[in-house]
Write a protein that holds these residues in place. Structure first.
Motif, PDB file in Angstrom:
ATOM      1  N   VAL A 165       0.862  -1.184   0.000  1.00 13.17           N
ATOM      2  CA  VAL A 165       0.000   0.000   0.000  1.00 13.17           C
ATOM      3  C   VAL A 165       0.896   1.231   0.000  1.00 13.17           C
ATOM      4  O   VAL A 165       1.834   1.329   0.801  1.00 13.17           O
ATOM      5  CB  VAL A 165      -0.927   0.012   1.229  1.00 13.17           C
ATOM      6  CG1 VAL A 165      -1.858   1.218   1.194  1.00 13.17           C
ATOM      7  CG2 VAL A 165      -1.732  -1.284   1.291  1.00 13.17           C
ATOM      8  N   THR A 166       0.637   2.177  -0.885  1.00 12.91           N
ATOM      9  CA  THR A 166       1.497   3.347  -1.007  1.00 12.91           C
ATOM     10  C   THR A 166       1.283   4.314   0.151  1.00 12.91           C
ATOM     11  O   THR A 166       0.256   4.276   0.840  1.00 12.91           O
ATOM     12  CB  THR A 166       1.250   4.097  -2.318  1.00 12.91           C
ATOM     13  OG1 THR A 166      -0.060   4.699  -2.281  1.00 12.91           O
ATOM     14  CG2 THR A 166       1.334   3.164  -3.523  1.00 12.91           C
ATOM     15  N   GLU A 203      -1.854   6.324  -0.486  1.00  8.84           N
ATOM     16  CA  GLU A 203      -3.062   5.575  -0.130  1.00  8.84           C
ATOM     17  C   GLU A 203      -3.237   5.547   1.387  1.00  8.84           C
ATOM     18  O   GLU A 203      -4.341   5.742   1.901  1.00  8.84           O
ATOM     19  CB  GLU A 203      -2.985   4.155  -0.685  1.00  8.84           C
ATOM     20  CG  GLU A 203      -3.134   4.081  -2.195  1.00  8.84           C
ATOM     21  CD  GLU A 203      -2.844   2.700  -2.753  1.00  8.84           C
ATOM     22  OE1 GLU A 203      -3.445   2.346  -3.785  1.00  8.84           O
ATOM     23  OE2 GLU A 203      -2.010   1.970  -2.170  1.00  8.84           O
ATOM     24  N   SER A 234      -4.677   8.596   2.864  1.00  7.07           N
ATOM     25  CA  SER A 234      -6.057   8.854   2.424  1.00  7.07           C
ATOM     26  C   SER A 234      -7.094   8.163   3.297  1.00  7.07           C
ATOM     27  O   SER A 234      -8.294   8.361   3.094  1.00  7.07           O
ATOM     28  CB  SER A 234      -6.233   8.366   0.980  1.00  7.07           C
ATOM     29  OG  SER A 234      -5.322   8.980   0.107  1.00  7.07           O
ATOM     30  N   ILE A 245      -7.023  -3.211   0.572  1.00 11.98           N
ATOM     31  CA  ILE A 245      -6.277  -2.601  -0.536  1.00 11.98           C
ATOM     32  C   ILE A 245      -5.203  -3.557  -1.027  1.00 11.98           C
ATOM     33  O   ILE A 245      -5.030  -3.776  -2.234  1.00 11.98           O
ATOM     34  CB  ILE A 245      -5.653  -1.259  -0.105  1.00 11.98           C
ATOM     35  CG1 ILE A 245      -6.737  -0.218   0.176  1.00 11.98           C
ATOM     36  CG2 ILE A 245      -4.706  -0.734  -1.193  1.00 11.98           C
ATOM     37  CD1 ILE A 245      -6.204   1.063   0.803  1.00 11.98           C
ATOM     38  N   GLN A 262     -10.455   0.277  -3.419  1.00 14.60           N
ATOM     39  CA  GLN A 262      -9.751   1.296  -4.202  1.00 14.60           C
ATOM     40  C   GLN A 262      -9.727   2.621  -3.451  1.00 14.60           C
ATOM     41  O   GLN A 262     -10.716   3.011  -2.827  1.00 14.60           O
ATOM     42  CB  GLN A 262     -10.439   1.538  -5.543  1.00 14.60           C
ATOM     43  CG  GLN A 262     -10.516   0.366  -6.480  1.00 14.60           C
ATOM     44  CD  GLN A 262     -11.251   0.739  -7.752  1.00 14.60           C
ATOM     45  OE1 GLN A 262     -11.160   1.872  -8.246  1.00 14.60           O
ATOM     46  NE2 GLN A 262     -12.007  -0.209  -8.291  1.00 14.60           N
ATOM     47  N   VAL A 263      -8.605   3.314  -3.541  1.00 13.18           N
ATOM     48  CA  VAL A 263      -8.515   4.703  -3.101  1.00 13.18           C
ATOM     49  C   VAL A 263      -8.235   5.535  -4.343  1.00 13.18           C
ATOM     50  O   VAL A 263      -7.228   5.326  -5.023  1.00 13.18           O
ATOM     51  CB  VAL A 263      -7.390   4.904  -2.066  1.00 13.18           C
ATOM     52  CG1 VAL A 263      -7.205   6.394  -1.778  1.00 13.18           C
ATOM     53  CG2 VAL A 263      -7.703   4.157  -0.776  1.00 13.18           C
ATOM     54  N   GLU A 264      -9.125   6.453  -4.656  1.00 13.87           N
ATOM     55  CA  GLU A 264      -8.914   7.321  -5.818  1.00 13.87           C
ATOM     56  C   GLU A 264      -8.000   8.475  -5.405  1.00 13.87           C
ATOM     57  O   GLU A 264      -8.375   9.303  -4.570  1.00 13.87           O
ATOM     58  CB  GLU A 264     -10.245   7.866  -6.347  1.00 13.87           C
ATOM     59  CG  GLU A 264     -10.062   8.696  -7.609  1.00 13.87           C
ATOM     60  CD  GLU A 264     -11.348   9.343  -8.091  1.00 13.87           C
ATOM     61  OE1 GLU A 264     -11.416   9.700  -9.279  1.00 13.87           O
ATOM     62  OE2 GLU A 264     -12.278   9.495  -7.277  1.00 13.87           O
ATOM     63  N   LEU A 265      -6.820   8.509  -5.982  1.00 10.41           N
ATOM     64  CA  LEU A 265      -5.861   9.556  -5.650  1.00 10.41           C
ATOM     65  C   LEU A 265      -5.992  10.713  -6.634  1.00 10.41           C
ATOM     66  O   LEU A 265      -6.158  10.507  -7.840  1.00 10.41           O
ATOM     67  CB  LEU A 265      -4.439   9.001  -5.677  1.00 10.41           C
ATOM     68  CG  LEU A 265      -4.144   7.931  -4.621  1.00 10.41           C
ATOM     69  CD1 LEU A 265      -2.751   7.355  -4.824  1.00 10.41           C
ATOM     70  CD2 LEU A 265      -4.297   8.502  -3.212  1.00 10.41           C
ATOM     71  N   LYS A 282      -8.331  11.992  -3.859  1.00  9.22           N
ATOM     72  CA  LYS A 282      -7.759  12.524  -2.642  1.00  9.22           C
ATOM     73  C   LYS A 282      -6.556  13.422  -2.931  1.00  9.22           C
ATOM     74  O   LYS A 282      -5.619  13.028  -3.614  1.00  9.22           O
ATOM     75  CB  LYS A 282      -7.307  11.361  -1.750  1.00  9.22           C
ATOM     76  CG  LYS A 282      -6.911  11.775  -0.355  1.00  9.22           C
ATOM     77  CD  LYS A 282      -8.124  12.164   0.453  1.00  9.22           C
ATOM     78  CE  LYS A 282      -7.783  12.397   1.904  1.00  9.22           C
ATOM     79  NZ  LYS A 282      -8.968  12.803   2.667  1.00  9.22           N
TER      80      LYS A 282
END
Length: 314
Positions: free
Chosen positions: A114-115, A118, A121, A276, A282-285, A309
């Motif tokens: 996970v970045t 992310e 967020s 994740i 999903q996390v929309e960056l 985000k």
């Protein structure tokens, strides 16, 4: 010296400034985190401009509650973390900074898959969405209406509900429909005729609603479609939610969260990190800006001018 964003008066984004601060020192039960990403939330801007009540400013006030980074030092009595660990910071004021002392109770391990963006967020959006849906008892067989489904809290709510087996209808502007469909929601445009459009999509009825928009339209549509007002909640209209007979979480709600609800908010972070990493969330960056551009980040979030985000990078 470390750096942080501060403000000394309520006002427009221009009151935010980058300043040098003493290097933070970890007290007992704390670690110092070298922050690599800070999440920008609408709450940050509301506090800065005075839309959300806060105590009088008597010294430079820090900004931001969500972040991710690497453990740089350990305070007395800290166990379970080591220098170099990747971590997520949840609900600690001052994450718009290059470093921050954080109680270990507010830290979660961040998996390598996970970045940092992310991880930064997750805190407020994921914790809020998860707790709201748990409080509303969303489960398989429900039809959930999410207002402002393409926002950070809305997208998290959509995904949790879908994972739990609920049907989800989410309001958004048409250009955001594809994003909502990718998460498993059925999108519907807000605006005149919203109640009828949702009723056409779900003639059998809507059982639960979460308002992340705060508009009169969102409230009135929810009241028209959901029979049980205990299953309608807002995260924006806290001060007047009781006037409608609905529940309020966050959003200036005068009713504090229960101990169980607070626990749900913390439970959400490690759960979502695992989802994740497994490819199930999903996390929309959105835009990634230098820490010094915090004012620009606030302008974007207040104008709803960025999808995904917004992340600040020290």
């Amino acid at each position: 010296m470390a750096h942080a964003i501060v403000y000394t008066e309520i006002g427009t984004p221009d009151v935010l400034r980058l300043t040098e601060i003493p290097d933070p020192v970890a007290g007992p039960g704390e670690v110092v985190v070298r922050i690599e990403a800070a999440g920008v939330n609408p709450l940050d801007a509301k506090l800065r401009r005075g839309a959300r009540p806060s105590a009088p400013i008597v010294e430079p006030r820090r900004v931001g509650f969500d972040g991710a980074g690497v453990v740089a030092s350990l305070g007395e009595g800290v166990t379970g973390f080591a220098i170099g660990d990747r971590v997520v910071i949840d609900n600690v004021l001052g994450t718009y900074a290059s470093a921050l002392a954080v109680p270990v109770s507010k830290l979660f391990r961040l998996s390598d898959g996970v970045t940092m963006a992310e991880g930064a967020s997750l805190g407020i959006p994921v914790g809020t969405a998860y707790q709201c849906l748990r409080s509303l008892g969303v489960a398989k067989g429900d039809t959930l209406l999410v207002h402002a489904g393409s926002g950070a809290v809305g997208q998290a709510a959509v995904q949790f509900a879908v994972i739990w087996g609920a049907r989800v209808i989410a309001t958004a502007s048409p250009e955001r429909f594809d994003q909502l469909r990718s998460l498993g929601a059925e999108p519907v445009a807000y605006g005149d005729g919203l109640t009828e459009r949702v009723r056409d999509l779900a003639p059998e009825g809507v059982t639960v609603a979460l308002d992340c928009a705060g508009t009169d339209e969102a409230i009135q549509t929810s009241l028209a479609l959901v029979e049980d007002r205990e299953r309608i909640a807002t995260i924006v209209r806290g001060p007047d939610a009781a006037d409608f007979g609905i529940r309020a979480f966050s959003g200036g709600s005068p009713v504090p969260l229960t101990e169980e609800e607070q626990g749900w908010r913390q439970e959400a972070i490690p759960l979502t990190i695992n989802l994740i990493e497994a490819g199930d969330f999903q996390v929309e960056l959105g835009p990634e800006l230098p820490l010094a551009d915090a004012a620009r980040a606030h302008e974007l979030i207040e104008r709803h001018a960025a999808n995904g985000k917004i992340i600040l990078v020290p």
